[in-house]
Structures are given as C-alpha cells and as structure tokens.
Design an enzyme around this catalytic site. Structure first.
Site, mmCIF file in Angstrom:
data_model
loop_
_atom_site.group_PDB
_atom_site.id
_atom_site.type_symbol
_atom_site.label_atom_id
_atom_site.label_comp_id
_atom_site.label_asym_id
_atom_site.label_seq_id
_atom_site.Cartn_x
_atom_site.Cartn_y
_atom_site.Cartn_z
ATOM 1 N N TYR A 143 0.811 -1.162 0.053
ATOM 2 C CA TYR A 143 0.102 0.177 -0.261
ATOM 3 C C TYR A 143 0.804 1.437 0.279
ATOM 4 O O TYR A 143 0.335 2.507 -0.448
ATOM 5 C CB TYR A 143 -0.713 0.067 1.350
ATOM 6 C CG TYR A 143 -1.898 -0.896 1.273
ATOM 7 C CD1 TYR A 143 -2.311 -1.898 0.288
ATOM 8 C CD2 TYR A 143 -2.754 -1.155 2.278
ATOM 9 C CE1 TYR A 143 -3.100 -3.081 0.322
ATOM 10 C CE2 TYR A 143 -3.712 -2.002 2.512
ATOM 11 C CZ TYR A 143 -4.038 -2.909 1.670
ATOM 12 O OH TYR A 143 -4.706 -4.003 1.774
ATOM 13 N N LEU A 182 -16.955 -3.927 2.121
ATOM 14 C CA LEU A 182 -18.177 -3.211 1.567
ATOM 15 C C LEU A 182 -18.394 -3.119 0.119
ATOM 16 O O LEU A 182 -19.112 -2.487 -0.423
ATOM 17 C CB LEU A 182 -18.235 -1.754 1.957
ATOM 18 C CG LEU A 182 -18.020 -1.533 3.680
ATOM 19 C CD1 LEU A 182 -18.053 0.012 3.798
ATOM 20 C CD2 LEU A 182 -19.302 -2.043 4.220
ATOM 21 N N ILE A 185 -12.908 -4.874 8.041
ATOM 22 C CA ILE A 185 -11.652 -3.439 8.039
ATOM 23 C C ILE A 185 -12.387 -2.543 7.229
ATOM 24 O O ILE A 185 -11.643 -2.467 6.092
ATOM 25 C CB ILE A 185 -10.488 -4.129 8.084
ATOM 26 C CG1 ILE A 185 -10.335 -5.095 6.955
ATOM 27 C CG2 ILE A 185 -9.888 -4.656 9.204
ATOM 28 C CD1 ILE A 185 -8.925 -5.458 6.383
ATOM 29 N N SER A 194 -11.448 4.121 4.577
ATOM 30 C CA SER A 194 -12.029 5.257 4.208
ATOM 31 C C SER A 194 -11.089 6.440 4.591
ATOM 32 O O SER A 194 -10.244 6.315 5.447
ATOM 33 C CB SER A 194 -13.417 5.657 5.064
ATOM 34 O OG SER A 194 -13.902 7.178 4.680
#
Length: 336
Positions: A113, A254, A296, A299
């Site tokens: 990341y 999500l 997890i 955002s």
C-alpha cells in the site's frame, strides 16, 4: 421469574403463566435487539448465538462486550478495524488518527500500500495526545510477494516504517507456492524473537492451498484475510479454517473501491437499513460481525469513519440475517 409454578390452580394461574412465558421470550431478545446492554452495546453476543444462526464448529467466538476475538495465538484482536488500502501516506496518517479517536483499535495496512509510514504517524499522534497507548492498538501489516525471498528483512523494514517495536499481526499477502513456505517460516522466527505476536495469510481461496502451507510450517495461521462481502461470503473457507482455530477477516467488506454502491443499492440491504434507521454500510458491517468476520472498512473521510464504528447499538434479527445469507452469489469484485 419462575416459569415452573405449579399448575392446577385454576384458569387465573394458567393465564398468569402464559403472560410470564410471553414476557420471558421478549426479555431474551429472540426477535430483535433485546440482548443490548443499558449502554446500547450488543453485549454477550457470540458467533452462533441467536440471532446469528448456527455456529461453525470450532470457529472462535466473538465477544461483543469487549469487541474482540481471541486468536489461536492467545492474543485478543479487535473485530472491527480500519482498512487503509489505496490511501496515501498523508491520508493514512489522518484516517488512522481519526479512527483511533472514533474508537477503532485495529488498523490494517500493507507494505504494497505504501502507507505504513503514514499509519505509524497517525498512531504516534494518537499516542502523543493521550487518545490511546501503544498496547491498546492492534496493528496488522502484510508482506508482499516480491519480499518472500527476504522476509526477515521485510519484517524489520515494516517495523521501522510503522515506528513500533512489535507488530501485532503480520500476514503473507498472497499464495505463492514457490516460496511462501519460506516466507511464513520467517514470520515464525519473528514470533519467536518477539518482533511479531501473531501471523497469518491472505488470499488463499482453496482449502488444499491453505493446508499445503499449514502442513509445511509449525504455527497455525491466526487469521485468513480474503475478499468477503454479502455477494462472496467465504463460507467454504470459514468452515475449513475453523479446524485450526483460524479467524476470517474481510477485505473489501463493503465491496471495495468502485463497488460499494452496488452493495449499498441492493434492495435487501437498503430495506434492512431503513428498518433500523442505519446506513447500508452500517448494516453490512454489522452483518460481518454477527457472522464472525473481522471487518476492516476503509475510508479517508472522517464522517464515514465515525459512521463505520457506530454499529454497536443495533442487531440484525434472525430473519434479517437469513435475508443477508441469501445474497450469496459466490461473486468476487476483484481478480487477485
């Protein structure tokens, strides 16, 4: 109240017993959120307890009082955390800090990341301001496949970027049969010398592949992090890893960047959200927790981060959980 009063004392006593029975059923919360504590938390709920449905045999139970699960390594892990996929260093620093202020105690990052340094800065800011102590926060990071041949060095580099003395959980980012066993054995050595506390895997989607690594190593994975959401519920892998006491964690809980609206617009999810006065995101997160998935959501928006943690004051009913289960399509949004 004693439901076992002696019968035969006439119709009045019989009616009294009936009333008591009905009141007792209501008090147990069998159809709603009656298991909530006075503070509004869903106290004492564990995987498999009503209204979650049948438990997976051997799967670690979630404790909704402490909002943790005890891993097979013996350490407690928060069941709801912040994901930092696709966040820049600066965004990760802010989001980590906001998440810790909101109540999150699990932060998930990865070497690939490129934001471990940002996560470390956000953590240190929260520590400096007295929001948390280091021991209150569970940090997860991941070794990328190109680092498998020198995993010992990769562990040390992640420690340096995060600015911590130990990492709570480190996992291998992908199955890579050519050298993932060697990399996992490096994680085992780091457990032995205290650099890591727990270790696990990510993106192992076949039981045989998971077992291949388990059978060649000594420490059973504490956690498996796979793409999991209402359209891809990971039931087969969850049942398989239960025998090892391994917990499932959902990435893309999500739906992931670019796909969240697909789940938010789902008629079943939006209908359940309206029934509880909650957002679709909150319903999905609550579903993850009630079925036993460490969750997890990620955002860079402080308001969304606060909303994502505000899921402790309601509970999906057994009927609603069944409706969510029926959304299973075995459909992933990613291809890795």
């Amino acid at each position: 109240m004693n439901r076992r009063q002696r019968a035969g004392e006439g119709l009045a006593a019989l009616l009294l017993l009936l009333c008591l029975a009905l009141a007792g059923c209501s008090a147990t919360g069998g159809g709603g959120s009656g298991a909530e504590t006075e503070s509004g938390d869903a106290g004492g709920v564990v995987v498999g307890a009503s209204p979650q449905g049948p438990a997976v045999s051997g799967y670690p139970a979630f404790d909704f009082d402490t909002r943790t699960v005890t891993l097979n390594s013996g350490y407690e892990m928060p069941i709801l955390g912040l994901g930092t996929f696709s966040l820049s260093d600066e965004e990760a620093a802010d989001s980590t800090y906001w998440a810790l202020k909101a109540g999150f105690r699990l932060i998930d990052t990865a070497r690939i990341y490129g934001n471990e340094t940002g996560v470390g800065r956000g953590l240190q800011r929260a520590i400096d301001e007295g929001v948390v102590a280091r021991e209150d926060v569970f940090i997860t990071t991941t070794i990328w496949t190109t680092d498998y041949d020198d995993a010992d060095a990769a562990i040390n580099t992640s420690l340096e970027r995060l600015g911590v003395d130990y990492i709570d959980l480190m996992i291998l980012h992908h199955s890579q049969p050519a050298n993932d066993v060697d990399a996992y054995q490096a994680l085992e050595r780091a457990v032995g010398d205290g650099r890591l506390r727990s270790i696990g895997l990510s993106n192992y989607y076949e039981p045989e592949d998971f077992d291949r690594l388990v059978e060649a190593t000594s420490i059973r994975p504490a956690l498996l992090q796979n793409e999991t959401h209402p359209y891809h519920q990971s039931g087969q892998m969850k049942e398989h890893i239960a025998q090892y006491g391994t917990v499932l964690e959902s990435w893309f809980p999500l739906g992931g960047r670019g796909n969240t609206q697909t789940l938010f617009d789902d008629e079943t999810i939006s209908d359940i959200a309206r029934a509880h006065g909650k957002s679709a995101a909150q319903v999905i997160i609550r579903w993850h927790l009630q079925v036993g998935n460490v969750c997890i959501p990620g955002s860079s928006n402080q308001q969304h981060i606060n909303e994502d943690y505000d899921v402790w004051d309601f509970e999906l009913t057994e009927a609603e959980m069944a409706r969510m289960a029926a959304l299973e399509r075995d459909a992933r949004f990613s291809n890795y």
